[in-house]
Design a protein around this motif. Sequence first.
Motif, PDB file in Angstrom:
ATOM      1  N   ILE A  12       0.862  -1.190   0.000  1.00 20.83           N
ATOM      2  CA  ILE A  12       0.000   0.000   0.000  1.00 20.83           C
ATOM      3  C   ILE A  12       0.897   1.238   0.000  1.00 20.83           C
ATOM      4  CG2 ILE A  12      -1.821   1.259   1.219  1.00 20.83           C
ATOM      5  CD1 ILE A  12      -2.507  -1.349   2.697  1.00 20.83           C
ATOM      6  N   PRO A  13       0.871   2.010  -1.097  1.00 25.75           N
ATOM      7  CA  PRO A  13       1.717   3.204  -1.129  1.00 25.75           C
ATOM      8  C   PRO A  13       1.142   4.343  -0.274  1.00 25.75           C
ATOM      9  CG  PRO A  13       0.621   2.869  -3.267  1.00 25.75           C
ATOM     10  CD  PRO A  13       0.130   1.793  -2.348  1.00 25.75           C
ATOM     11  N   THR A  14       1.996   5.187   0.234  1.00 31.80           N
ATOM     12  CA  THR A  14       1.558   6.368   0.978  1.00 31.80           C
ATOM     13  C   THR A  14       1.233   7.477  -0.027  1.00 31.80           C
ATOM     14  OG1 THR A  14       3.100   5.752   2.730  1.00 31.80           O
ATOM     15  CG2 THR A  14       2.202   8.000   2.792  1.00 31.80           C
ATOM     16  N   GLY A  15      -0.046   7.865  -0.064  1.00 31.71           N
ATOM     17  CA  GLY A  15      -0.480   8.943  -0.958  1.00 31.71           C
ATOM     18  C   GLY A  15      -0.555  10.262  -0.198  1.00 31.71           C
ATOM     19  N   GLU A  16      -0.842  11.323  -0.924  1.00 25.57           N
ATOM     20  CA  GLU A  16      -0.925  12.671  -0.332  1.00 25.57           C
ATOM     21  C   GLU A  16      -1.937  12.718   0.823  1.00 25.57           C
ATOM     22  OE1 GLU A  16       0.930  15.309  -1.999  1.00 25.57           O
ATOM     23  OE2 GLU A  16       0.525  16.262  -0.046  1.00 25.57           O
ATOM     24  N   VAL A  17      -3.106  12.117   0.602  1.00 25.74           N
ATOM     25  CA  VAL A  17      -4.195  12.177   1.590  1.00 25.74           C
ATOM     26  C   VAL A  17      -3.824  11.471   2.906  1.00 25.74           C
ATOM     27  CG1 VAL A  17      -5.359  10.091   0.727  1.00 25.74           C
ATOM     28  CG2 VAL A  17      -6.700  11.862   1.851  1.00 25.74           C
ATOM     29  N   CYS A  18      -2.883  10.551   2.831  1.00 28.38           N
ATOM     30  CA  CYS A  18      -2.505   9.766   4.012  1.00 28.38           C
ATOM     31  C   CYS A  18      -1.647  10.571   4.990  1.00 28.38           C
ATOM     32  CB  CYS A  18      -1.719   8.521   3.592  1.00 28.38           C
ATOM     33  SG  CYS A  18      -2.323   7.718   2.101  1.00 28.38           S
ATOM     34  N   ASP A  48      -3.586   9.799  19.512  1.00 27.87           N
ATOM     35  CA  ASP A  48      -3.013   9.332  20.784  1.00 27.87           C
ATOM     36  C   ASP A  48      -4.083   8.806  21.737  1.00 27.87           C
ATOM     37  OD1 ASP A  48      -0.462   9.938  20.011  1.00 27.87           O
ATOM     38  OD2 ASP A  48      -0.451  11.922  20.949  1.00 27.87           O
ATOM     39  N   GLU A  49      -5.230   9.480  21.727  1.00 27.41           N
ATOM     40  CA  GLU A  49      -6.310   9.084  22.620  1.00 27.41           C
ATOM     41  C   GLU A  49      -6.785   7.665  22.313  1.00 27.41           C
ATOM     42  OE1 GLU A  49      -9.433  12.098  22.602  1.00 27.41           O
ATOM     43  OE2 GLU A  49     -10.810  10.465  23.203  1.00 27.41           O
ATOM     44  N   ARG A  50      -6.884   7.356  21.015  1.00 30.24           N
ATOM     45  CA  ARG A  50      -7.382   6.039  20.605  1.00 30.24           C
ATOM     46  C   ARG A  50      -6.289   4.981  20.501  1.00 30.24           C
ATOM     47  NH1 ARG A  50     -10.531   9.810  17.940  1.00 30.24           N
ATOM     48  NH2 ARG A  50     -12.748   9.304  17.781  1.00 30.24           N
ATOM     49  N   TYR A  51      -5.087   5.428  20.131  1.00 33.46           N
ATOM     50  CA  TYR A  51      -3.981   4.480  19.884  1.00 33.46           C
ATOM     51  C   TYR A  51      -2.735   4.935  20.640  1.00 33.46           C
ATOM     52  CZ  TYR A  51      -7.017   3.268  15.950  1.00 33.46           C
ATOM     53  OH  TYR A  51      -8.085   2.909  15.172  1.00 33.46           O
ATOM     54  N   PRO A  52      -2.700   4.714  21.943  1.00 33.28           N
ATOM     55  CA  PRO A  52      -1.544   5.173  22.723  1.00 33.28           C
ATOM     56  C   PRO A  52      -0.231   4.531  22.282  1.00 33.28           C
ATOM     57  CG  PRO A  52      -3.119   3.947  24.107  1.00 33.28           C
ATOM     58  CD  PRO A  52      -3.752   4.111  22.773  1.00 33.28           C
ATOM     59  N   GLU A  53      -0.295   3.390  21.598  1.00 30.38           N
ATOM     60  CA  GLU A  53       0.938   2.721  21.148  1.00 30.38           C
ATOM     61  C   GLU A  53       1.237   2.967  19.676  1.00 30.38           C
ATOM     62  OE1 GLU A  53       0.929  -1.448  22.244  1.00 30.38           O
ATOM     63  OE2 GLU A  53      -0.088  -0.947  24.102  1.00 30.38           O
ATOM     64  N   ASP A  54       0.599   3.993  19.084  1.00 27.24           N
ATOM     65  CA  ASP A  54       0.762   4.256  17.647  1.00 27.24           C
ATOM     66  C   ASP A  54       2.219   4.443  17.236  1.00 27.24           C
ATOM     67  OD1 ASP A  54       0.092   4.993  14.975  1.00 27.24           O
ATOM     68  OD2 ASP A  54       0.347   7.101  15.543  1.00 27.24           O
ATOM     69  N   THR A  55       2.618   3.754  16.152  1.00 29.36           N
ATOM     70  CA  THR A  55       3.947   4.001  15.572  1.00 29.36           C
ATOM     71  C   THR A  55       3.841   4.351  14.085  1.00 29.36           C
ATOM     72  OG1 THR A  55       4.230   1.634  15.114  1.00 29.36           O
ATOM     73  CG2 THR A  55       5.182   2.454  17.163  1.00 29.36           C
ATOM     74  N   ALA A  56       2.606   4.475  13.586  1.00 28.91           N
ATOM     75  CA  ALA A  56       2.397   4.647  12.134  1.00 28.91           C
ATOM     76  C   ALA A  56       2.492   6.109  11.690  1.00 28.91           C
ATOM     77  CB  ALA A  56       1.050   4.039  11.745  1.00 28.91           C
ATOM     78  N   ARG A  57       3.590   6.756  12.039  1.00 32.97           N
ATOM     79  CA  ARG A  57       3.820   8.162  11.644  1.00 32.97           C
ATOM     80  C   ARG A  57       5.190   8.300  11.011  1.00 32.97           C
ATOM     81  NH1 ARG A  57       1.522  11.203  17.128  1.00 32.97           N
ATOM     82  NH2 ARG A  57      -0.065   9.604  17.450  1.00 32.97           N
ATOM     83  N   GLY A  58       5.421   9.467  10.404  1.00 29.51           N
ATOM     84  CA  GLY A  58       6.738   9.748   9.846  1.00 29.51           C
ATOM     85  C   GLY A  58       6.905   9.268   8.414  1.00 29.51           C
ATOM     86  N   TYR A  59       5.811   8.886   7.773  1.00 29.90           N
ATOM     87  CA  TYR A  59       5.880   8.425   6.381  1.00 29.90           C
ATOM     88  C   TYR A  59       5.954   9.612   5.421  1.00 29.90           C
ATOM     89  CZ  TYR A  59       4.721   3.684   7.857  1.00 29.90           C
ATOM     90  OH  TYR A  59       4.749   2.443   8.441  1.00 29.90           O
ATOM     91  N   SER A  60       6.615   9.357   4.283  1.00 30.12           N
ATOM     92  CA  SER A  60       6.679  10.344   3.202  1.00 30.12           C
ATOM     93  C   SER A  60       5.922   9.818   1.994  1.00 30.12           C
ATOM     94  CB  SER A  60       8.132  10.601   2.795  1.00 30.12           C
ATOM     95  OG  SER A  60       8.888  10.988   3.912  1.00 30.12           O
ATOM     96  N   LEU A  61       5.555  10.739   1.118  1.00 29.34           N
ATOM     97  CA  LEU A  61       4.843  10.398  -0.103  1.00 29.34           C
ATOM     98  C   LEU A  61       5.597   9.287  -0.850  1.00 29.34           C
ATOM     99  CD1 LEU A  61       2.326  11.566  -1.536  1.00 29.34           C
ATOM    100  CD2 LEU A  61       3.886  12.941  -2.920  1.00 29.34           C
ATOM    101  N   GLY A  62       4.895   8.238  -1.235  1.00 29.47           N
ATOM    102  CA  GLY A  62       5.510   7.163  -2.019  1.00 29.47           C
ATOM    103  C   GLY A  62       6.097   6.021  -1.192  1.00 29.47           C
ATOM    104  N   ASP A  63       6.219   6.218   0.122  1.00 27.29           N
ATOM    105  CA  ASP A  63       6.711   5.125   0.979  1.00 27.29           C
ATOM    106  C   ASP A  63       5.726   3.948   0.951  1.00 27.29           C
ATOM    107  OD1 ASP A  63       8.898   6.546   1.884  1.00 27.29           O
ATOM    108  OD2 ASP A  63       8.030   7.060   3.840  1.00 27.29           O
TER     109      ASP A  63
END
Length: 190
Positions: free
Chosen positions: A141-147, A164-179
């Motif tokens: 699944i590619p990272t698009g602009e909307v993501c 953070d409120e819903r997913y205190p263990e979230d690690t799904a950040r820091g992606y760039s377009l096309g990743d």
Amino acid sequence: MKLIARLTAATAILATTTLSAETAPNPNVEEAKGIIKEFATTLQGELQAAIKEGGPTNAIAVCQDRAPAIATDLSERSGWQVGRTSLKTRNTADNTPDAWEQEVLVDFDARRAAGEDVQPMAYAAVVETADGKTFRFMKAIPTGEVCLACHGSDITPEVAAAIDERYPEDTARGYSLGDVRGAFTLSKPL
Ligand code: HEC
């Protein structure tokens, strides 16, 4: 070949195919792709409608409620086990990769780093499990602009707080377009 060697440690691999745009059609692959198309189209439609209506903060609930519901519905209707996974998950409870998925995700990143287009990137294998032969399929699944509003490196404080409120263990950040953001993962007993 390196991937196959590494995977053999976890499960007996009977046959593998590294899939790109040129691979010849296989009925299981075509079926899996059809399910994925429905998953992606349904979720993206609802996600974009929710963003348009109330911005990304409003759309978080859609991802939280609808993504697992669509996966369950498709699994029940198709007889496949349908889900999403990633090396960096938000929903750690449902989407953490197993050993096989983890290897394929690492390989997707390597394939992208080597210049391969993420959109058609996929991987299929027949593996031997405790329950017999299973067909497994993953599609990147590619990272698009909307993501980026929810998975990028410049998330607004409001959106970050709602995640953070819903997913205190979230690690799904820091992606760039096309990743490679993650993958659809499907399996079916043969
Ligand atoms: C409005 C915020 C938001 C946007 C925009 C968004 N996501 Fe997500 N994403 C989430 C949330 C919330 C989850 C957790 C869903 C769940 O609980 O299963 C998630 C989970 C995922 C997962 C499952 C793996 C994991 O981390 O748990 C993938 C893959 C994913 N998103 C890809 C994308 C892609 C690709 C886009 C752009 C097309 C996108 N997302 C846009 C909020 C968002």
